[in-house]
Write a protein that holds these residues in place. Sequence first.
Motif, PDB file in Angstrom:
ATOM      1  N   LEU A  39       0.829  -1.205   0.000  1.00 27.10           N
ATOM      2  CA  LEU A  39       0.000   0.000   0.000  1.00 27.10           C
ATOM      3  C   LEU A  39       0.865   1.258   0.000  1.00 27.10           C
ATOM      4  CD1 LEU A  39      -2.626  -0.929   2.737  1.00 27.10           C
ATOM      5  CD2 LEU A  39      -2.929  -1.003   0.272  1.00 27.10           C
ATOM      6  N   ILE A  40       0.471   2.218  -0.827  1.00 25.87           N
ATOM      7  CA  ILE A  40       1.096   3.531  -0.849  1.00 25.87           C
ATOM      8  C   ILE A  40      -0.035   4.537  -0.684  1.00 25.87           C
ATOM      9  CG2 ILE A  40       2.464   5.171  -2.185  1.00 25.87           C
ATOM     10  CD1 ILE A  40       3.442   2.705  -3.827  1.00 25.87           C
ATOM     11  N   SER A  41       0.107   5.459   0.251  1.00 25.22           N
ATOM     12  CA  SER A  41      -0.965   6.437   0.459  1.00 25.22           C
ATOM     13  C   SER A  41      -0.421   7.852   0.370  1.00 25.22           C
ATOM     14  CB  SER A  41      -1.658   6.204   1.797  1.00 25.22           C
ATOM     15  OG  SER A  41      -0.753   6.444   2.851  1.00 25.22           O
ATOM     16  N   LEU A  42      -1.303   8.741  -0.039  1.00 26.63           N
ATOM     17  CA  LEU A  42      -0.972  10.149  -0.162  1.00 26.63           C
ATOM     18  C   LEU A  42      -2.139  10.951   0.388  1.00 26.63           C
ATOM     19  CD1 LEU A  42       0.859  12.436  -1.245  1.00 26.63           C
ATOM     20  CD2 LEU A  42      -0.339  12.206  -3.444  1.00 26.63           C
ATOM     21  N   ARG A  43      -1.823  11.888   1.262  1.00 22.68           N
ATOM     22  CA  ARG A  43      -2.842  12.778   1.804  1.00 22.68           C
ATOM     23  C   ARG A  43      -2.475  14.201   1.421  1.00 22.68           C
ATOM     24  NH1 ARG A  43      -3.894   8.445   3.525  1.00 22.68           N
ATOM     25  NH2 ARG A  43      -4.479   7.336   5.314  1.00 22.68           N
ATOM     26  N   ILE A  44      -3.406  14.871   0.774  1.00 25.08           N
ATOM     27  CA  ILE A  44      -3.237  16.263   0.379  1.00 25.08           C
ATOM     28  C   ILE A  44      -4.475  17.008   0.853  1.00 25.08           C
ATOM     29  CG2 ILE A  44      -2.927  17.881  -1.535  1.00 25.08           C
ATOM     30  CD1 ILE A  44      -1.876  15.539  -3.217  1.00 25.08           C
ATOM     31  N   GLY A  45      -4.345  17.762   1.940  1.00 24.42           N
ATOM     32  CA  GLY A  45      -5.508  18.466   2.486  1.00 24.42           C
ATOM     33  C   GLY A  45      -6.626  17.487   2.767  1.00 24.42           C
ATOM     34  N   PRO A  46      -7.807  17.717   2.185  1.00 24.40           N
ATOM     35  CA  PRO A  46      -8.940  16.818   2.437  1.00 24.40           C
ATOM     36  C   PRO A  46      -8.885  15.517   1.637  1.00 24.40           C
ATOM     37  CG  PRO A  46      -9.615  18.538   0.924  1.00 24.40           C
ATOM     38  CD  PRO A  46      -8.189  18.853   1.341  1.00 24.40           C
ATOM     39  N   TRP A  47      -7.907  15.389   0.739  1.00 26.51           N
ATOM     40  CA  TRP A  47      -7.809  14.236  -0.151  1.00 26.51           C
ATOM     41  C   TRP A  47      -7.028  13.093   0.484  1.00 26.51           C
ATOM     42  CZ3 TRP A  47     -10.514  14.324  -4.570  1.00 26.51           C
ATOM     43  CH2 TRP A  47     -10.905  15.569  -5.072  1.00 26.51           C
ATOM     44  N   SER A  48      -7.502  11.884   0.237  1.00 28.51           N
ATOM     45  CA  SER A  48      -6.788  10.673   0.617  1.00 28.51           C
ATOM     46  C   SER A  48      -6.775   9.757  -0.607  1.00 28.51           C
ATOM     47  CB  SER A  48      -7.494   9.981   1.784  1.00 28.51           C
ATOM     48  OG  SER A  48      -6.891   8.737   2.042  1.00 28.51           O
ATOM     49  N   ILE A  49      -5.572   9.401  -1.042  1.00 25.09           N
ATOM     50  CA  ILE A  49      -5.419   8.535  -2.201  1.00 25.09           C
ATOM     51  C   ILE A  49      -4.618   7.319  -1.750  1.00 25.09           C
ATOM     52  CG2 ILE A  49      -4.555   8.359  -4.565  1.00 25.09           C
ATOM     53  CD1 ILE A  49      -4.520  11.591  -4.354  1.00 25.09           C
ATOM     54  N   VAL A  50      -5.192   6.145  -1.920  1.00 24.98           N
ATOM     55  CA  VAL A  50      -4.521   4.900  -1.547  1.00 24.98           C
ATOM     56  C   VAL A  50      -4.360   4.065  -2.811  1.00 24.98           C
ATOM     57  CG1 VAL A  50      -4.636   2.811  -0.152  1.00 24.98           C
ATOM     58  CG2 VAL A  50      -5.518   4.961   0.759  1.00 24.98           C
ATOM     59  N   HIS A  51      -3.140   3.632  -3.043  1.00 21.45           N
ATOM     60  CA  HIS A  51      -2.820   2.837  -4.233  1.00 21.45           C
ATOM     61  C   HIS A  51      -2.169   1.541  -3.766  1.00 21.45           C
ATOM     62  CE1 HIS A  51      -1.061   1.519  -7.957  1.00 21.45           C
ATOM     63  NE2 HIS A  51       0.156   1.942  -7.681  1.00 21.45           N
ATOM     64  N   TRP A  52      -2.566   0.419  -4.355  1.00 19.54           N
ATOM     65  CA  TRP A  52      -1.914  -0.838  -3.997  1.00 19.54           C
ATOM     66  C   TRP A  52      -1.407  -1.535  -5.246  1.00 19.54           C
ATOM     67  CZ3 TRP A  52      -7.036   0.184  -3.093  1.00 19.54           C
ATOM     68  CH2 TRP A  52      -7.973  -0.550  -3.818  1.00 19.54           C
ATOM     69  N   VAL A  87      -9.904   6.783  -3.985  1.00 16.79           N
ATOM     70  CA  VAL A  87      -9.787   8.221  -3.787  1.00 16.79           C
ATOM     71  C   VAL A  87     -10.934   8.658  -2.892  1.00 16.79           C
ATOM     72  CG1 VAL A  87      -9.762  10.485  -4.920  1.00 16.79           C
ATOM     73  CG2 VAL A  87      -8.753   8.498  -6.075  1.00 16.79           C
ATOM     74  N   SER A  88     -10.587   9.376  -1.816  1.00 12.07           N
ATOM     75  CA  SER A  88     -11.586   9.894  -0.887  1.00 12.07           C
ATOM     76  C   SER A  88     -11.322  11.373  -0.654  1.00 12.07           C
ATOM     77  CB  SER A  88     -11.510   9.176   0.465  1.00 12.07           C
ATOM     78  OG  SER A  88     -11.723   7.801   0.318  1.00 12.07           O
ATOM     79  N   ARG A  89     -12.380  12.080  -0.327  1.00 12.57           N
ATOM     80  CA  ARG A  89     -12.260  13.493   0.037  1.00 12.57           C
ATOM     81  C   ARG A  89     -13.135  13.719   1.259  1.00 12.57           C
ATOM     82  NH1 ARG A  89     -12.987  18.736  -3.869  1.00 12.57           N
ATOM     83  NH2 ARG A  89     -12.361  20.271  -2.315  1.00 12.57           N
ATOM     84  N   ASP A  90     -12.544  14.301   2.288  1.00 12.40           N
ATOM     85  CA  ASP A  90     -13.245  14.531   3.555  1.00 12.40           C
ATOM     86  C   ASP A  90     -13.888  13.255   4.082  1.00 12.40           C
ATOM     87  OD1 ASP A  90     -12.615  17.297   3.735  1.00 12.40           O
ATOM     88  OD2 ASP A  90     -14.254  17.770   2.344  1.00 12.40           O
ATOM     89  N   TRP A 115     -16.054  17.261  -7.635  1.00  9.38           N
ATOM     90  CA  TRP A 115     -14.748  16.846  -7.127  1.00  9.38           C
ATOM     91  C   TRP A 115     -13.824  16.366  -8.238  1.00  9.38           C
ATOM     92  CZ3 TRP A 115     -12.560  12.114  -7.822  1.00  9.38           C
ATOM     93  CH2 TRP A 115     -13.399  11.079  -8.280  1.00  9.38           C
ATOM     94  N   GLU A 116     -14.417  15.874  -9.347  1.00  5.57           N
ATOM     95  CA  GLU A 116     -13.610  15.325 -10.444  1.00  5.57           C
ATOM     96  C   GLU A 116     -12.645  16.382 -10.978  1.00  5.57           C
ATOM     97  OE1 GLU A 116     -16.081  13.161 -13.383  1.00  5.57           O
ATOM     98  OE2 GLU A 116     -17.665  13.388 -11.882  1.00  5.57           O
ATOM     99  N   LYS A 117     -13.153  17.582 -11.210  1.00  5.83           N
ATOM    100  CA  LYS A 117     -12.318  18.678 -11.720  1.00  5.83           C
ATOM    101  C   LYS A 117     -11.224  19.031 -10.696  1.00  5.83           C
ATOM    102  CE  LYS A 117     -12.551  23.430 -13.344  1.00  5.83           C
ATOM    103  NZ  LYS A 117     -13.383  24.595 -13.519  1.00  5.83           N
ATOM    104  N   ASP A 118     -11.603  19.040  -9.421  1.00  4.58           N
ATOM    105  CA  ASP A 118     -10.629  19.339  -8.360  1.00  4.58           C
ATOM    106  C   ASP A 118      -9.511  18.287  -8.314  1.00  4.58           C
ATOM    107  OD1 ASP A 118     -12.237  21.501  -7.705  1.00  4.58           O
ATOM    108  OD2 ASP A 118     -13.211  20.463  -6.029  1.00  4.58           O
TER     109      ASP A 118
END
Length: 122
Positions: A39-52, A87-90, A115-118
């Motif tokens: 698992l690799i995760s990235l958090r940017i502000g309200p965004w959470s992206i998890v990739h496996w 991909v999650s937001r808030d 959210w897609e554009k963001d």
Amino acid sequence: MTLTLVSSGDDRARAIRDHLLPLVRRDGSQEVQRDAVRLISLRIGPWSIVHWTPFNELASGEASSPGYRHALERQQAAPSLPYGMEVSRDGTKLLGILWADDGSWDIVSFQRGPWEKDALSL
């Protein structure tokens, strides 16, 4: 001739994945190894992206267990889609997508919205 139905969101979901994948690979943090995936995760502000990704070469400092890896491989009944991203937001899950090296893929969940554009501007 086999027809494949494509939903209108498929291209957009894949575009979001293709945009976020280099970001999470470059700036993400490796999480603890879990079974046959890394698992690799990235958090940017309200965004959470998890990739496996499928289990691959061990990072320095990780214990090696070839017998365990082979046992996990034998447990697979059929080939699966080994790569994935959520991909999650808030705290709300917006996109779940799986894919394989052969180009096959599956959108598990995709909540359409502004959210897609963001996400594409990250």
